[in-house]
Write a protein that holds these residues in place. Sequence first.
Motif, mmCIF file in Angstrom:
data_model
loop_
_atom_site.group_PDB
_atom_site.id
_atom_site.type_symbol
_atom_site.label_atom_id
_atom_site.label_comp_id
_atom_site.label_asym_id
_atom_site.label_seq_id
_atom_site.Cartn_x
_atom_site.Cartn_y
_atom_site.Cartn_z
ATOM 1 N N GLY A 25 -19.328 11.333 5.555
ATOM 2 C CA GLY A 25 -18.726 12.049 6.681
ATOM 3 C C GLY A 25 -18.299 13.446 6.268
ATOM 4 N N PRO A 26 -17.716 14.200 7.205
ATOM 5 C CA PRO A 26 -17.206 15.531 6.851
ATOM 6 C C PRO A 26 -15.886 15.395 6.083
ATOM 7 C CG PRO A 26 -16.726 15.017 9.140
ATOM 8 C CD PRO A 26 -17.487 13.840 8.599
ATOM 9 N N PRO A 27 -15.474 16.448 5.353
ATOM 10 C CA PRO A 27 -14.189 16.353 4.643
ATOM 11 C C PRO A 27 -13.078 15.963 5.628
ATOM 12 C CG PRO A 27 -15.310 18.414 4.135
ATOM 13 C CD PRO A 27 -16.110 17.750 5.219
ATOM 14 N N THR A 28 -12.393 14.860 5.353
ATOM 15 C CA THR A 28 -11.374 14.349 6.284
ATOM 16 C C THR A 28 -10.260 13.691 5.487
ATOM 17 O OG1 THR A 28 -13.177 13.766 7.801
ATOM 18 C CG2 THR A 28 -11.014 12.840 8.306
ATOM 19 N N PRO A 29 -9.064 14.271 5.514
ATOM 20 C CA PRO A 29 -7.964 13.604 4.816
ATOM 21 C C PRO A 29 -7.622 12.277 5.506
ATOM 22 C CG PRO A 29 -7.153 15.455 6.104
ATOM 23 C CD PRO A 29 -8.641 15.475 6.225
ATOM 24 N N ALA A 30 -7.101 11.335 4.751
ATOM 25 C CA ALA A 30 -6.774 10.029 5.350
ATOM 26 C C ALA A 30 -5.720 9.324 4.514
ATOM 27 C CB ALA A 30 -8.028 9.172 5.439
ATOM 28 N N ILE A 31 -5.041 8.391 5.158
ATOM 29 C CA ILE A 31 -3.981 7.631 4.470
ATOM 30 C C ILE A 31 -3.831 6.262 5.133
ATOM 31 C CG2 ILE A 31 -2.198 8.759 5.917
ATOM 32 C CD1 ILE A 31 -0.302 8.458 3.453
ATOM 33 N N GLY A 32 -3.443 5.276 4.367
ATOM 34 C CA GLY A 32 -3.234 3.948 4.950
ATOM 35 C C GLY A 32 -2.520 3.025 3.993
ATOM 36 N N PHE A 33 -2.319 1.800 4.436
ATOM 37 C CA PHE A 33 -1.743 0.776 3.554
ATOM 38 C C PHE A 33 -2.211 -0.595 4.015
ATOM 39 C CE2 PHE A 33 1.694 1.302 6.809
ATOM 40 C CZ PHE A 33 1.751 -0.004 7.290
ATOM 41 N N ALA A 34 -2.015 -1.590 3.161
ATOM 42 C CA ALA A 34 -2.275 -2.976 3.556
ATOM 43 C C ALA A 34 -1.131 -3.854 3.085
ATOM 44 C CB ALA A 34 -3.599 -3.465 2.987
ATOM 45 N N ILE A 35 -0.803 -4.812 3.947
ATOM 46 C CA ILE A 35 0.290 -5.752 3.683
ATOM 47 C C ILE A 35 -0.340 -7.088 3.296
ATOM 48 C CG2 ILE A 35 2.159 -7.023 4.821
ATOM 49 C CD1 ILE A 35 2.118 -4.649 6.920
ATOM 50 N N GLY A 36 0.171 -7.726 2.265
ATOM 51 C CA GLY A 36 -0.338 -9.044 1.857
ATOM 52 C C GLY A 36 0.372 -10.140 2.640
ATOM 53 N N MET A 37 -0.355 -10.786 3.533
ATOM 54 C CA MET A 37 0.272 -11.764 4.434
ATOM 55 C C MET A 37 0.880 -12.953 3.690
ATOM 56 S SD MET A 37 0.460 -11.218 7.627
ATOM 57 C CE MET A 37 0.379 -12.749 8.552
ATOM 58 N N GLU A 38 0.189 -13.451 2.666
ATOM 59 C CA GLU A 38 0.721 -14.629 1.960
ATOM 60 C C GLU A 38 2.060 -14.297 1.315
ATOM 61 O OE1 GLU A 38 -2.373 -13.690 1.898
ATOM 62 O OE2 GLU A 38 -3.556 -15.427 2.487
ATOM 63 N N ARG A 39 2.162 -13.090 0.784
ATOM 64 C CA ARG A 39 3.417 -12.718 0.106
ATOM 65 C C ARG A 39 4.544 -12.552 1.118
ATOM 66 N NH1 ARG A 39 0.714 -8.881 -4.608
ATOM 67 N NH2 ARG A 39 -0.930 -10.412 -5.042
ATOM 68 N N ILE A 40 4.218 -11.945 2.271
ATOM 69 C CA ILE A 40 5.228 -11.781 3.320
ATOM 70 C C ILE A 40 5.706 -13.146 3.817
ATOM 71 C CG2 ILE A 40 5.472 -11.100 5.762
ATOM 72 C CD1 ILE A 40 5.345 -8.619 4.377
ATOM 73 N N THR A 41 4.754 -14.047 4.062
ATOM 74 C CA THR A 41 5.155 -15.337 4.624
ATOM 75 C C THR A 41 5.930 -16.167 3.592
ATOM 76 O OG1 THR A 41 2.950 -16.210 4.168
ATOM 77 C CG2 THR A 41 3.354 -15.460 6.393
ATOM 78 N N THR A 42 5.607 -15.990 2.309
ATOM 79 C CA THR A 42 6.387 -16.684 1.272
ATOM 80 C C THR A 42 7.844 -16.224 1.330
ATOM 81 O OG1 THR A 42 4.474 -16.802 -0.154
ATOM 82 C CG2 THR A 42 6.592 -17.017 -1.246
ATOM 83 N N LEU A 43 8.038 -14.912 1.481
ATOM 84 C CA LEU A 43 9.416 -14.400 1.522
ATOM 85 C C LEU A 43 10.152 -14.917 2.754
ATOM 86 C CD1 LEU A 43 8.921 -10.692 0.367
ATOM 87 C CD2 LEU A 43 10.053 -12.548 -0.878
ATOM 88 N N ILE A 44 9.448 -14.963 3.884
ATOM 89 C CA ILE A 44 10.110 -15.446 5.108
ATOM 90 C C ILE A 44 10.475 -16.919 4.940
ATOM 91 C CG2 ILE A 44 9.821 -15.883 7.583
ATOM 92 C CD1 ILE A 44 7.987 -13.422 7.655
ATOM 93 N N LYS A 45 9.542 -17.697 4.367
ATOM 94 C CA LYS A 45 9.822 -19.133 4.201
ATOM 95 C C LYS A 45 11.019 -19.333 3.278
ATOM 96 C CE LYS A 45 5.528 -20.369 3.422
ATOM 97 N NZ LYS A 45 4.445 -21.090 2.792
ATOM 98 N N SER A 46 11.069 -18.543 2.195
ATOM 99 C CA SER A 46 12.148 -18.782 1.241
ATOM 100 C C SER A 46 13.496 -18.300 1.802
ATOM 101 C CB SER A 46 11.848 -18.146 -0.111
ATOM 102 O OG SER A 46 11.759 -16.759 0.048
#
Length: 422
Positions: free
Chosen positions: A295-316
């Motif tokens: 593609g053309p030069p295009t700045p970008a940014i993002g993130f990803a959340i690990g669902m298993e880790r989030i749900t472990t914290l909620i369960k605990s």
Amino acid sequence: MKYSALKGAHDIFSPEINIWQRVEKIAEDVFSAYGFQEIRAPIIESTDIFVRSIGETTDIVEKEMYTFSDKAGRSITLRPEGTAPVVRCYVENHLYNLPAPQKFFYSGPMFRYERPQAGRFRQFFQIGVEAFGIEEPKIDAEILSMLKQFCNKIGLKELSFEVNSIGCERCRPDYKKALVDFFSSRVDALCQDCKRRLDHNPLRILDCKVEGCVNLREGVPKVTKFLCDECREHFNTFLSLLKLLDIPYVLNPDMVRGLDYYTRTTFEVTCKDLGAQKAVAAGGRYDRLVEDLGGPPTPAIGFAIGMERITTLIKSSGKQKVPVPYVFIATIGEPAEKEGLIIADRLRQDGIWVEIGYPGNSLKSQMRRADRLSARYVLIIGDDEINSGKLKWKRLSDSSQGEISIQEVCNFFISMGSDLNI
Ligand code: HAM
């Protein structure tokens, strides 16, 4: 023959699925408020896409990809992460022609052939976001603020927002050279992979998990010392905006992330309660990747959340809410069963969760089932109730009870709508 799920893959079902659904709903609500739209990219892609974007000498590409040849002999890979497919979609569909920023979120399974352990799976789920077209650090701060809001709404506490800048293609060569100088005198102690990495990709030595290599990193040059003026200014402005938005952060100059596409801002949200796999979410800028994938030069940014880790914290935390049926209709005899079925149908049309008894179940066993399900109300119908036209209801939480006419019963429960847990 007994079948079981593959090592590192897992089933998700009730009651745990309720946590997953709640997390996904909160993510969608929070991300929508920031203008992110859902995107659904395929789970399979050409292997090249991941090799090119994540990097040939990364652990993911060298060791962890589920790659196979399809019947036409093409090399296909089950996505190990979600950024590269979204960038491929962005480029393929010329989405760069639309006004910037273009903002997307996604959720779904990712696949990495890692050694399974607590918090680390071979099939795991991520919720991710990607924003294209803005170079200014303002969007970096917005993204972090969105992630913080998500964590707050989920009720996660004790999180640390670790941030760093790993520079750009202008300042990276100097840093690489410093790393080569540093590790060259210690080359004998490096693992075989890192010996190779020293020539091709010295940055990757910084996230090698082999104990000997971890120990060697004591005193390694910090990337932030090598930032060019533009990267330094970008990073400083980003940090000042985090302060403005009241986002507490921890500077972590050792965080380089395990994927090659990152430039400038990188971040990880960690929770010490998770032990070794402590990153619940991670991301950063990848200002070169759109161009690298055609593609053309295009700045970008993002993130990803690990669902298993989030749900472990909620369960605990013990704070998960499990939805319960609103009404359990216990019936004795055929006329009552028919009447119960009609009432259940009517209430369900209004979105009320109703459970019913089945022929052959005694009243006692139906009441036991209502109890086990933690139904809010039980409605009891037998021949007497059918004859009198009056039904008995009981609220299980406080054992209060009363009578209601067959004609009124649906309105009785529907009018309590605001109190519903469905
Ligand atoms: P990542 O750091 O590889 O980044 O993964 C993001 C998150 O996914 C991790 O922080 C962790 O919570 C979870 N995760 C990763 N591997 C596993 C695993 N084997 N088992 C369970 N959970 C895991 C990325 O994937 C980037 N695509 C993030 C990104 C998006 N950067 C920019 N945009």
